[in-house]
Design an enzyme around this catalytic site. Structure first.
Site, PDB file in Angstrom:
ATOM      1  N   ALA A  79       0.858  -1.190   0.000  1.00 22.20           N
ATOM      2  CA  ALA A  79       0.000   0.000   0.000  1.00 22.20           C
ATOM      3  C   ALA A  79       0.893   1.237   0.000  1.00 22.20           C
ATOM      4  O   ALA A  79       2.107   1.131   0.213  1.00 22.20           O
ATOM      5  CB  ALA A  79      -0.894   0.019   1.231  1.00 22.20           C
ATOM      6  N   LYS A  80       0.326   2.377  -0.260  1.00 22.35           N
ATOM      7  CA  LYS A  80       1.077   3.629  -0.119  1.00 22.35           C
ATOM      8  C   LYS A  80       0.091   4.755   0.114  1.00 22.35           C
ATOM      9  O   LYS A  80      -1.057   4.684  -0.338  1.00 22.35           O
ATOM     10  CB  LYS A  80       1.866   3.912  -1.397  1.00 22.35           C
ATOM     11  CG  LYS A  80       2.990   4.903  -1.200  1.00 22.35           C
ATOM     12  CD  LYS A  80       4.183   4.225  -0.567  1.00 22.35           C
ATOM     13  CE  LYS A  80       5.394   5.106  -0.479  1.00 22.35           C
ATOM     14  NZ  LYS A  80       6.601   4.292  -0.268  1.00 22.35           N
ATOM     15  N   GLY A  81       0.553   5.782   0.814  1.00 18.33           N
ATOM     16  CA  GLY A  81      -0.306   6.929   1.057  1.00 18.33           C
ATOM     17  C   GLY A  81       0.448   8.195   0.746  1.00 18.33           C
ATOM     18  O   GLY A  81       1.671   8.194   0.582  1.00 18.33           O
TER      19      GLY A  81
END
Ligand code: GLU
Length: 410
Positions: A104-106
Site C-alpha cells: 500500500a502507499k499513502g
C-alpha cells in the site's frame, strides 16, 4: 526528450515482463496489476493565509500475502498515479524479502518544507480520521516516507488510538519512546549500504576504498552514507536539494552527519546539484526522488553500479541504456527494502509486546537482506536476466501463488 510512461505504467510493465517469463494467465496478470482499493480524501487546512484544501491518498495494492504495508509521503508532486505505482512497488518489495505483508502507499500533496509542525500534525490527524476505517495492524500499516518522520507516525498512532483503541502495531517507524524499535530509523540506509557491499563482493571487487556518490541526505541517504563509511567505502560526493559537495579523497561522514542541509557543510568543494549523479565512482546511490536517471542524463552516468535507495529513480528507457553500457542496477525493491524489513521487526515486537536490543535488530536485518540479495542473484542466473527482472520474477511468482491458492477467481 523521449516520451516516458507514467510511474504506475512503468511498474506494470515490469509486472508484465515477469509474468511473461513465468507464463502466467492474462486474468491473473490483470489481477496483479490492478490496485485492490483506492481512497482519495480532501484535507481542509486552516493556514495563516486562509483555508487551503489539500488532497490525501491511500492506495491498497494487494493483500494476497498479508496486511497491506507502505509509507505515507508529504510532497507537492504526490498524485494518484504515483501513489498507485508506489503501492504496487510495496507489494513486490514485501514479497521479494519474504515478509508477511501486502502493499500500500499513502500521500498528501503538500510542500513538506513549507508547513509548520502544527500544520503537519493537523494534516496527519485529518488524513488518519478520513482513512482509519481501512487501516489497522491486520489491515493496512502505514510508515514514514518522503516528508514524514517518526513524529508524524506518533500523531498518526495517537489519532488512530482515539478512534479505534490502543493498537501500537497500526503504524511503524514510530519514536523509540512510543513503541518504536531501535534500529528502524537507520534500517533503509543500512540496507542500501549492505546491498552495495554485497554487490561488489559478488563481483569479487573490494569494498575498501570503493568510491560512492550519494544523491539525497534525508533518512535514506544519510544512513547509507554513514554505513558505507563504516564498511570502508569512500564517499566522494553527497547532495540534497540545498547543495552538493565533493571530495575525491573521501568525505568524513562522521563529521558531517549531523548537518541538516548539505549547503551548511563547510570545508568541502561545492558542485552543481546534477553533477553528483555524474561523478566518476564505483557505486552511485540515488536516494532522493524518483525519475532522476532518464534518457536525458543517462549517458553522463559514470559508475559501475547503481544501488537504488529511492523508489523508481531510473526510468525504463534509461535502465535499458545502462544495461547496454554494462552498468549493473540493483533495483529499488531490493536495495531499499531494509526500511520495510525494519518495519516488520517493529510490527512483530509491538504485537508480541517484546522488544529487541539494537544488536539483534541489526543482525536480523543484515542476515535477511543478504538472503534477499542472494535469492535475487540466483534468480537472475536461472533466467539469464538482469537483477530488476529477477527481483520482479521472484516477487510476482510469490504473490501470484498466494493469490491463486486463496482460490479467488483464478
Ligand atoms: N516508505 C518505505 C518504503 O518505501 C518504508 C515502508 C514501510 O516501512 O512500510 O519502502
Amino acid at each position: 526528450m523521449t516520451k516516458e510512461r507514467s510511474a504506475f505504467a512503468e511498474v506494470n510493465e515490469k509486472v508484465r515482463q515477469a509474468s511473461e517469463i513465468l507464463g502466467l494467465k492474462p486474468g491473473l496478470v490483470q489481477a496483479l496489476q490492478q490496485c485492490e482499493r483506492e481512497v482519495v480524501v480532501s484535507i481542509p487546512l486552516r493556514r495563516q493565509t486562509g483555508l487551503e484544501v489539500l488532497t490525501g491518498y491511500r492506495v491498497q495494492h494487494s493483500s494476497a500475502r498479508g496486511p497491506r504495508k507502505g509509507g505515507i509521503r508529504f510532497h507537492h508532486e504526490v498524485n494518484l498515479d504515483e501513489v498507485r505505482a508506489l503501492a504496487s512497488l510495496m507489494t513486490w518489495k514485501t514479497a521479494l524479502i519474504d515478509v508477511p505483508f501486502g502493499g500500500a502507499k499513502g500521500g498528501v500533496a503538500v510542500d513538506a518544507k513549507s508547513i509548520s509542525d502544527i500544520e503537519r500534525e493537523e494534516i496527519i490527524r485529518r488524513w488518519t480520521r478520513s482513512i482509519h476505517h481501512v487501516l489497522g495492524h491486520q489491515r493496512d500499516i502505514p510508515a514514514p516516507d518522503m516528508g514524514t518522520d517518526s513524529r508524524t507516525m506518533a500523531w498518526l498512532m495517537d489519532e488512530f488510538h482515539r478512534l479505534e483503541g490502543f493498537q501500537p502495531a497500526c503504524v511503524t517507524g514510530k519514536p523509540i519512546e512510543l513503541f518504536g524499535a531501535p534500529g528502524r530509523e537507520e534500517s533503509t540506509g543500512r540496507g542500501v549500504a549492505m546491498i552495495a557491499a554485497a554487490t561488489l563482493e559478488k563481483r569479487n571487487e573490494k569494498v575498501k576504498g570503493a568510491r560512492v556518490a550519494i544523491q539525497g541526505f534525508g533518512n535514506v541517504g544519510r544512513f547509507a552514507a554513514l554505513v558505507c563509511h563504516q564498511l570502508g567505502f569512500k564517499v566522494v560526493a553527497i547532495s540534497d536539494i540545498t547543495g552538493a559537495i565533493v571530495d575525491r579523497k573521501g568525505i568524513d561522514i562522521d563529521e558531517i552527519i549531523n548537518y541538516r542541509n548539505v549547503s551548511e557543510i563547510p570545508l568541502y568543494e561545492n558542485i552543481p546539484l546534477h553533477e553528483v549523479l555524474e561523478q566518476r565512482c564505483e557505486v552511485l546511490i540515488p536516494a532522493a526522488l524518483g525519475g532522476v536517471i532518464t534518457s536525458d542524463n543517462v549517458e553522463k552516468i559514470n559508475c559501475e553500479y547503481i544501488v537504488e535507495g529511492a523508489n523508481q529513480p531510473t526510468t525504463t528507457e534509461a535502465d535499458v541504456e545502462l544495461r547496454t553500457r554494462g552498468i549493473t542496477v540493483v533495483p529499488d525493491i531490493l536495495a531499499n527494502s531494509g526500511g520495510v524489513m525494519g518495519s516488520y521487526f517493529e510490527w512483530t515486537q509491538n504485537i508480541q509486546q517484546y522488544s529487541w536490543p539494537i544488536e539483534k535488530f541489526r543482525k536480523e536485518l543484515d542476515a535477511r537482506m543478504s538472503r534477499a540479495f542472494a535469492d535475487t542473484f540466483k534468480e537472475s542466473q536461472k533466467h539469464n536476466v538482469d537483477l530488476r527482472t529477477a527481483a520482479f520474477v521472484l516477487a510476482v511468482q510469490r504473490v501470484a501463488s498466494a493469490f491463486s491458492l486463496r482460490g479467488d477467481l483464478v
